[in-house]
Design a protein around this motif. Sequence first.
Motif, mmCIF file in Angstrom:
data_model
loop_
_atom_site.group_PDB
_atom_site.id
_atom_site.type_symbol
_atom_site.label_atom_id
_atom_site.label_comp_id
_atom_site.label_asym_id
_atom_site.label_seq_id
_atom_site.Cartn_x
_atom_site.Cartn_y
_atom_site.Cartn_z
ATOM 1 N N VAL A 1 8.490 6.555 5.892
ATOM 2 C CA VAL A 1 8.430 5.088 5.946
ATOM 3 C C VAL A 1 7.877 4.522 4.643
ATOM 4 N N MET A 2 6.811 5.135 4.126
ATOM 5 C CA MET A 2 6.195 4.610 2.908
ATOM 6 C C MET A 2 7.114 4.765 1.700
ATOM 7 N N ASP A 3 7.803 5.888 1.644
ATOM 8 C CA ASP A 3 8.646 6.123 0.478
ATOM 9 C C ASP A 3 9.779 5.108 0.370
ATOM 10 N N LYS B 1 3.103 1.146 2.541
ATOM 11 C CA LYS B 1 3.179 1.201 4.000
ATOM 12 C C LYS B 1 3.822 -0.072 4.535
#
Lengths: 395, 395
Positions: free
Chosen positions: A146-148, A159
Amino acid sequence: MDQQALEDVDVIDLGQIYNGAYSSLMLSYLGADVTKVEPPFGEPLRSRVEEGEPAELVMLNSTKDGITLNLKEERGKELFKDLVRDADVLVENFATGTMEEFGLGYDTLSEVNPELIYAHGSGFGEDGPKSDRLAMDLIVQAESGVMDVTGNPEDPPTKTGIAPGDFLGGIHLAAGVMAALYQRERTGEGQFVEASMQDAVYPSLMSQLANYYDDSDTPPRTGNRHSSLAKAPYNAYEAEDGYVAILCTSDEHWESLCGAIDREELADDERFASNVGRVEHMETIDDAIEEWTREHSREEVGSVLSAAGVPCGSVQSVEEVIHDPHLERREMVVEIDHPTEGEIRVPGSPIRLSDSKAPDIEPSPTKGEDNVEVYRDRLGLSDDEIERLRSDGVI
Amino acid sequence: MDQQALEDVDVIDLGQIYNGAYSSLMLSYLGADVTKVEPPFGEPLRSRVEEGEPAELVMLNSTKDGITLNLKEERGKELFKDLVRDADVLVENFATGTMEEFGLGYDTLSEVNPELIYAHGSGFGEDGPKSDRLAMDLIVQAESGVMDVTGNPEDPPTKTGIAPGDFLGGIHLAAGVMAALYQRERTGEGQFVEASMQDAVYPSLMSQLANYYDDSDTPPRTGNRHSSLAKAPYNAYEAEDGYVAILCTSDEHWESLCGAIDREELADDERFASNVGRVEHMETIDDAIEEWTREHSREEVGSVLSAAGVPCGSVQSVEEVIHDPHLERREMVVEIDHPTEGEIRVPGSPIRLSDSKAPDIEPSPTKGEDNVEVYRDRLGLSDDEIERLRSDGVI
């Protein structure tokens, strides 16, 4: 219609913080009788405030009953088994292995009650190399990608502000419980159900999973642009009073948009006639749109573009979302009068059934609020016994 | 264990793109017989590629059968009613009102089959002022507050790279279907089920909803820091080969962290002894941690901090997630050999039941792949009739 889908389903709820609590909230909203069981010092969420009830706890535990019980005490373990003996469902989201440490794992409880549906929510699940990792939502966001895929191309991974792991995990777990309830109608047997946060987040990476197979050289993060930079317009644009999201999924959308913003010459420009061409000239297109949105409020943009049939939306603040007339009208946000916290808006149920009554949203229980009722009426303990349990720190 | 929870549940699936397709995928993985019904020219996802099968479609339609049917043709509507007559569930995520335009709304279909569970997924739901708004995931992210709470404080609102609306909406809808199946065991009656994307996203804003009631002056977006800037350390830190997420939820975590990174003097520093103090000195704390992480790979950071009991995770790229040994081990990512697309990794099921067999993941159907089987064997049409339907553009 005065029935509810899960009427008479009895749920013992060790769910805490977000993940497990949301899972049992959904069961509760669908009609199950949910008894929230906290340790005598309260579930971890309670430590977020010095007095009163934390807003998160109020929002995630409406309609449930609340009792306290110390699962580390022998007498607590016995009482817990008594509760589980007649229950249909147990929900818990302790770290994997914790219930076994209490001597209350599935193997034990399924002997106490073979019809029990035992549901375990966790960050990384029951097995696999990461199963004993600590897993708060941020950790799951990191490990699950998700963060990437969030943020601007030139910035570090970012995030998302929501808690996708907790909530996707929680609702998958609730879905698993209902699948098991349905199966039990045929087999008469309970079973072990689990859903992990990382697993539950995985499918939501769909656009990027597809990019991977398309061998595209799209950067992992595209800001507010399309995740494979394959559509234009597609962005958030500055308005007079905030931002608006606008996108076109067809040439008709584009032509309507050009008309709506009084830039017919763009619709006639061959460079922009197809999505492929618009993608090539993304910057030019975005600038032209923003030149217009900057001169209008979000509401004006919304009403002009909606009338023209162009997909658009206001970027709403949290305060605006909490008071969104649409969510109010759908009873997705319900203002309750909480005994200690006063007026507070709690979530309604995103699951709507035409022949299952909407939940009567009762305020979340204070710690141990229903101790007497449950231990006396359900387990048949005397007032003296209950008092002794209290003074012994068992409840 | 060779049973599945939803065995013998017959689902007619008009689900498309992500939302509806994911909802029926979960039902399919739990054992339902799902027949995906596409228009003769294919569902919208197919337009994303010029030939072959789009990866998204392959990933979201495993184990389903596939047929084509033109719901705009009279003969198509008749055949559709024939399919629905013996079905248990219909899933669709057309724009609200579309099925009524086809003459195939719930009122009509529930007369054809009163036991039918009719499930509608949409952006904004059946009623309320936004019900007729077009709602792609970006639009829902804007309206639901996801964008406002994602990104750096100094940047504009930012979308999350995943598709929370589609997937939270889809799994809530599947959960609603199972609640209705369970209720039908008692009542013998079907019902109308709906879940909207905006509704389903709302609870996942939990931290920010609570911030609103705490009257905190936290900015709406906090980058990778805690959403109410109430915990330190809590951030993504640069490592030699990418980023790592690290957070401490207790003083013990902090002390272990200081030991693990060889900075015992920080643990002894009174300024940092409590979370309140660490929050006050967030920058200093973050710098100290990053000084260490920069000298190590993500894997080194993970193994050192995990051994010390400190919550941490690697920020994994999408490619790493697709090949994550943990997800492989849990069969959450399953490599299949697709007839036209070759080797492709598709999602497994995040819902695990100990007594319901895991799905045998069959490749997604090509457009109309099961036309003959379904129209002949299920509706009793002759080969000639099927051929005529094809040449008439009905299937």
